[in-house]
Structure formats: C-alpha cells, structure tokens
Design a protein around this motif. Structure first.
Motif, short mmCIF file in Angstrom:
data_model
loop_
_atom_site.label_atom_id
_atom_site.label_comp_id
_atom_site.label_asym_id
_atom_site.label_seq_id
_atom_site.Cartn_x
_atom_site.Cartn_y
_atom_site.Cartn_z
N LYS A 54 0.86 -1.17 0.00
CA LYS A 54 0.00 0.00 0.00
C LYS A 54 0.90 1.23 0.00
CE LYS A 54 -4.37 1.45 2.00
NZ LYS A 54 -5.34 1.25 3.10
N ASN A 55 0.63 2.14 -0.94
CA ASN A 55 1.51 3.28 -1.16
C ASN A 55 2.93 2.82 -1.47
OD1 ASN A 55 -0.55 5.22 -0.69
ND2 ASN A 55 -0.27 4.97 1.53
N LEU A 56 3.02 1.67 -2.16
CA LEU A 56 4.28 1.07 -2.57
C LEU A 56 5.16 0.67 -1.39
CD1 LEU A 56 5.17 3.26 -5.68
CD2 LEU A 56 4.08 1.00 -5.61
N ARG A 57 4.56 0.44 -0.25
CA ARG A 57 5.28 -0.03 0.94
C ARG A 57 4.63 -1.33 1.42
NH1 ARG A 57 5.81 5.68 4.33
NH2 ARG A 57 7.10 6.76 2.78
N PRO A 58 5.42 -2.26 1.95
CA PRO A 58 4.84 -3.52 2.46
C PRO A 58 3.78 -3.25 3.52
CG PRO A 58 7.23 -3.68 2.33
CD PRO A 58 6.90 -2.25 2.06
N TYR A 59 2.61 -3.86 3.32
CA TYR A 59 1.48 -3.60 4.21
C TYR A 59 1.01 -4.87 4.92
CZ TYR A 59 -3.29 -2.38 5.65
OH TYR A 59 -4.44 -2.19 6.38
N PHE A 60 0.91 -5.98 4.17
CA PHE A 60 0.40 -7.21 4.77
C PHE A 60 0.94 -8.41 3.99
CE2 PHE A 60 -2.75 -10.56 5.54
CZ PHE A 60 -2.89 -10.49 6.92
N LYS A 61 1.09 -9.52 4.72
CA LYS A 61 1.54 -10.77 4.11
C LYS A 61 0.55 -11.86 4.48
CE LYS A 61 5.16 -14.29 4.49
NZ LYS A 61 6.41 -14.66 5.17
N PHE A 62 -0.06 -12.46 3.46
CA PHE A 62 -0.99 -13.56 3.67
C PHE A 62 -0.30 -14.86 3.23
CE2 PHE A 62 -3.99 -16.56 1.75
CZ PHE A 62 -4.82 -16.82 2.83
N THR A 63 -0.35 -15.87 4.10
CA THR A 63 0.26 -17.17 3.81
C THR A 63 -0.84 -18.22 3.69
OG1 THR A 63 2.22 -16.56 5.08
CG2 THR A 63 1.93 -18.88 4.56
#
Length: 581
Positions: A107-116
């Motif tokens: 989000k906004n080109l920054r890491p926001y969330f990681k789904f596994t």
C-alpha cells in the motif's frame, strides 16, 4: 507520457511512443498491471520482474518512460494485481504480488500485509518415520527406503523435506538428517495464479476480493480487509490461468485453465466446477471478451467459447502463441483480444477476424492494454530480450476495418432470382393442407411395406447363406480374381472371426457353367482355421469359350458331409481378353 513525442508506425492504427531495448524487464502478462498508485489521475505501470530466475526479483513501477520505484521480492512472482481494499480517501489501490505460498500486499508502494496459504495435511506415516529418526531408532539409509515405499503407496504426497532428502546422495544424508530432524514437518502449497473479484459493486473503484489458485488444485477468495478465506473451491487439476467476473455478494464466475488441458467454470454457492471445456491441446492464454471466453492453445489456434462451454469459432494462427491479453476500450465500446506470436508479431482479433498486425523487433512476452498516464488507449509490451515498448492507439483508427476477410465470398450474399409461385405449386399446397392426414397414412403404409420386404430379403439371405459372413459360424470370406484370361487365378481369403474355438472339417465347393469355364479343383478341403488368421485358398479357372462372354461362379463354404452351405459368394468373372473373337 505527455513528454513523449509519438511517431506513426507507417500509417497503421498505432503510434510508437517509446521503445527501450535494454530496460531489463523479464516478465509475463500475469505480472503486469496499470493503476493510479498516487491518486493524481495518472496511471503507472506496475511490473513483477522475474530477474534472472533465481535472483534479482523486483517489483518495479514506471511513470511514463522512467523507473520511479523498485522493491525487492523474496521469490519469483506468479501474478500481480492492483485492487481497492477499502473505501478510504484518497482512492489509491493496493498492489498484491503472489509469490510462493504467500501474497504480499503493498500500500503506497510499501509492504502492508503478508498472507500465507494454510498448510496441507501431512502424511501420518511420514511423521512416524521422522519421529523414529528423531529418537535414533533408524539410520538414514533405512529412512530412505521407508520414504521411497511411502512415496509409491501413500495417498497423501510427501512433504518437501522428504522429497529433498530422497534426492540427496548417500554421503549428504547424515548432515541433512541432523539439521532437520528436530523441526516439525510441514507441507505447503504454492500460488499458481491470482485475480480480483468485486465485493458488492461493479464500480471501477469498488472494493475487490483477491482470488488465488494453488498448486493443490484449490481456489480461495480472500476478504480485502481482514484477509481471511471467504470461500474455498476445488478443481480437478492445478489452475494455471484465471479470469474472474461478477460480484462476490451477488453472482460471480471464475474461469480457470488447468494443467490437465481443460477449462473449468466455477460459480457462486458451488465448491466444484459447474461447467467444463475440453480442449484439443493445452491452453497458453485465457481472456474474457464480453460474455465469451477466448482461449489460445499450443496447436497455434485461437478459440472462442460461451460461458457454458459451447464452442463458437476457431482461428488458425501463423505461429505459436507466446501471450494473450484483452483490449477493452469503453469510450468506443470496443472489445478484442491481443495475441503475441513467436514470429515477432502481435495480432488484434475481434472474434475470429484479424483487425490489425503489429511488427515487433523481438518476441513479445507480456501484453497490457489500458490507461497509462492520461492516455486511454495505450499498449505496453515487454520482449524476450528485456525490452519495453509503449504504443498508443490513434484516435482516428478505424477498428472495424479488417486486414483479412475470412468467410464466404461476396457473391454468396447475392440474392437468387427465385421464380414466382405457379398455379401448380399453389394447387399442390392446397391439396397437402386438405389431405395431409391421408397422405401421411399412405406414406406410413408404404414405409411399412418397404421395411417388411427388406426384412424378408434379409431372412432369405441368412437362410441361404447369401452373404460373405456366416450367421451360424464365425466365418468371413472375400474373393479376388487375377488375370486377363483365358486363365484366371481365383483366391479366397477365409477368416475365422471367433474368439477362441477353431473351425474344423470345412470344405469349399464351386458351382459354374462347364460350357464356359474349367476348374482344376472344383472341390477343396480347408485346413483347421485358427481364430483371427486369414487363410488364402487358391485355384485356377480357365475360360473355354471363344464367344467373349462371362458368367458368375458361385462359391460355397460348408461342413464336409453336409449339403447346406455356411456362407455363399458370387464372383463376377471378367471377360477373357486372351481369345480371338
């Protein structure tokens, strides 16, 4: 994009806006998207770069022709989509990158969330084997033998750890076991494709759910805010490409091309495919155009299907397909398919009609069409050598002009000069209307008589064995006449068509006009006939007449000592050319 000076491509439908042969972009169509990532009304190009395949994987963002952002990816990207995950202002989409078993959301080109992805079921016998290793009850060689046996017989596949252990040399096994024996066993699947599905509204900036296909032949629909699994569906094989349409809360369709060469269509409230499309060859591209599905196949063909799997058309291409993408131009109400070919061309098809051909300096590996910058009709291409091409559709381009016109010739559409209805035709029509019932009854009566006559003839043929196949014995026979005369060679090919029992005590008898022909052996015994083999029986016939006429020779196959034949053949003898008339 406004600073680029477009150049015409030789009077075609496209303008050459930009070409960078050393951009270093190695990607596919599933890893390219156009989105307004800054909220300023200008769309950026988002690319999941594969790098060298083992390193250098990056998420790149282009604005116009300049690279504006770059983020390192931990694994090879399998797909990339831009989607709206909330209703917050300003309306800026997030970017989801599918890589390995995870989905990385920026989000906004920054890491926001990681789904596994959730783990898969682990084989209980495999766990017991590694538990014995942990307790020191078995050595690595015994472990290898037990895992090999499990891999061949177990219904649940082995974990990555066990498969990697089986691929090692004998000298590396001890070190591997000491390093991993204390760790719990996990079995994890990976993502093969990714797409987006509108949540409740079909608006362009509506909230969308993520749809991901996995190597374990499952499809998951994720909530856009909490990233929990909203729906889970199963496929007969692992999906490789997906196209999603509809809304999750209303009705949706997920069209998935799978590794078994078939296409399956999933619908709401069904955990299994609703429809299936069987292809003659494996698909290499899948897009939706309106309500139809267009598939590119490895047999160099482009095929169109309905939503229920009915085939509409097929177009044969000039080279293998490298990539496929849809071309949607809402401002002009135009929808088509862009096809990248291995002969350095990009074809534009509307149904099976070729509208435009674009020549490229290298083989195209990815295609993306949409709004780039502030230009609606922009075509972005990447090439096999890592080049980046940008083309703009001319505002004056005639999209209904075809480069080739397949189908019937124009003369076929000319109306025939049909004569007017005659008085005889009108009278016959009135008679059929008034006497329709009587005419139908007469037709049925004649049809019944014809069927009865055919049945009687068939019974007579069976009783008299007037056919080359016997009804009482599994025998089959055909005859061949060779020669120009007056001497002929007659060959009978007799076959026992039974499954197991041989045919014994058979003989062949010939009936002919002794005033016309002379035969050396008019009666011959047939040896034992083994089932399935063809036995040739040969004899010679001599024409003794000089009148230049021919007759029929009848052949009978019968049991020795019996008079009723098993089968009969009539041989039409040719006119002898060896006698002077």
């Amino acid at each position: 994009m406004a600073s680029v000076e477009p150049r015409a491509d030789g009077g075609g439908k496209w303008l050459d806006a930009h070409y960078d042969p050393v951009a270093g972009l190695h990607t596919f169509s599933s890893c390219v998207d156009l989105a307004d990532l800054s909220g300023d009304g200008e769309n950026r190009l988002v690319v999941g770069d594969l790098g060298s395949g083992s390193s250098g994987m990056k998420l790149k963002v282009y604005s116009g022709t300049a690279l504006t952002s770059e983020s390192t990816l931990l694994d090879l990207p399998a797909g990339l989509v831009a989607f709206f995950m909330d209703l917050h202002e300003p309306r800026i989409p997030a970017v989801a990158v599918a890589s390995g078993p995870c989905v990385y959301v920026y989000k906004n080109l920054r890491p926001y969330f990681k789904f596994t992805l959730p783990g898969l079921e682990v084989n209980s016998l495999e766990q017991d084997v590694w538990q014995q290793v942990r307790e020191g009850q078995i050595d690595p060689l015994t472990l290898r033998e037990m895992l090999e046996s499990l891999r061949k017989t177990a219904e649940v596949p082995l974990s990555v750890r066990s498969l990697r252990f089986l691929s090692l040399e004998a000298g590396d096994m001890d070190e591997f076991v000491q390093l991993h024996k204390q760790q719990p066993i996990r079995r994890q699947t990976v993502i093969t494709c990714i797409g987006t599905l509108k949540k409740s509204t079909a608006d362009e900036d509506g909230v969308s759910c993520l749809v991901i296909g996995t190597e374990s032949s499952e499809v998951f629909v994720l909530d856009p805010e909490a990233f929990i699994i909203l729906s889970k569906m199963s496929l007969p094989a692992a999906p490789t490409m997906m196209d999603v349409t509809g809304q999750f809360d209303v009705e949706f369709r997920i069209t998935a091309a799978c590794r078994n060469g078939n296409i399956y269509i999933l619908r709401r409230d069904f955990d299994r495919p609703k429809y299936s499309i069987e292809l003659s060859s494996h698909p290499v591209g899948l897009v939706r155009v309106g309500k139809n599905v267009v598939v590119g196949c490895t047999d160099e063909s482009l095929q169109g299907f309905t939503q229920k799997g009915k085939k509409l058309w097929k177009a044969v291409l000039t080279a293998p397909i490298t990539t496929l993408a849809s071309m949607d131009l809402p401002t002009r109400g135009f929808q088509a398919v862009l096809v990248g070919l291995a002969n350095c061309e990009v074809h534009l098809y509307q149904d099976k009609n070729l509208l435009s051909t674009i020549k490229t300096p290298d083989v195209v590996t990815s295609i993306c069409f949409g709004r780039y910058g502030r230009e609606d009709g922009t075509l972005v291409l990447t090439t096999k050598g890592g080049g980046l091409m940008v083309k703009i559709l001319k505002r004056t381009a005639a999209l209904d002009e075809r480069e080739s016109a397949p189908g019937p010739p124009a003369s076929q559409s000319v109306r025939l000069n049909v004569p007017k209805k005659t008085k005889l035709y009108v009278d016959q029509t009135l008679r059929e209307r008034e006497s329709g019932v009587a005419m139908h009854r007469a037709f049925q009566m004649d049809l019944s008589r014809l069927r009865l006559a055919a049945a009687k003839s068939y019974v007579v043929a069976l009783e008299c064995s007037l056919t080359p196949m016997s009804s009482s014995e599994p025998l089959k026979m055909n005859a061949v006449v060779q020669g120009l005369g007056p001497a002929f060679k007659l060959t009978l090919n007799i076959q026992n068509t039974g499954a197991r029992r041989p045919a014994v005590n058979l003989a062949v008898s010939f009936l002919y006009d002794e005033g016309l022909y002379h035969m050396r052996n008019p009666y011959m015994r047939i040896p034992l006939l083994v089932p399935g083999l063809v036995y040739p029986v040969e004899t010679f016939v001599e024409c003794t007449s000089d009148k230049g006429i021919s007759d029929i020779i009848k052949v009978f196959v019968l049991h020795e000592g019996r008079s009723s034949p098993l089968l009969t053949a009539h041989i039409n003898m040719p006119v002898s050319e060896g006698l002077t008339l």
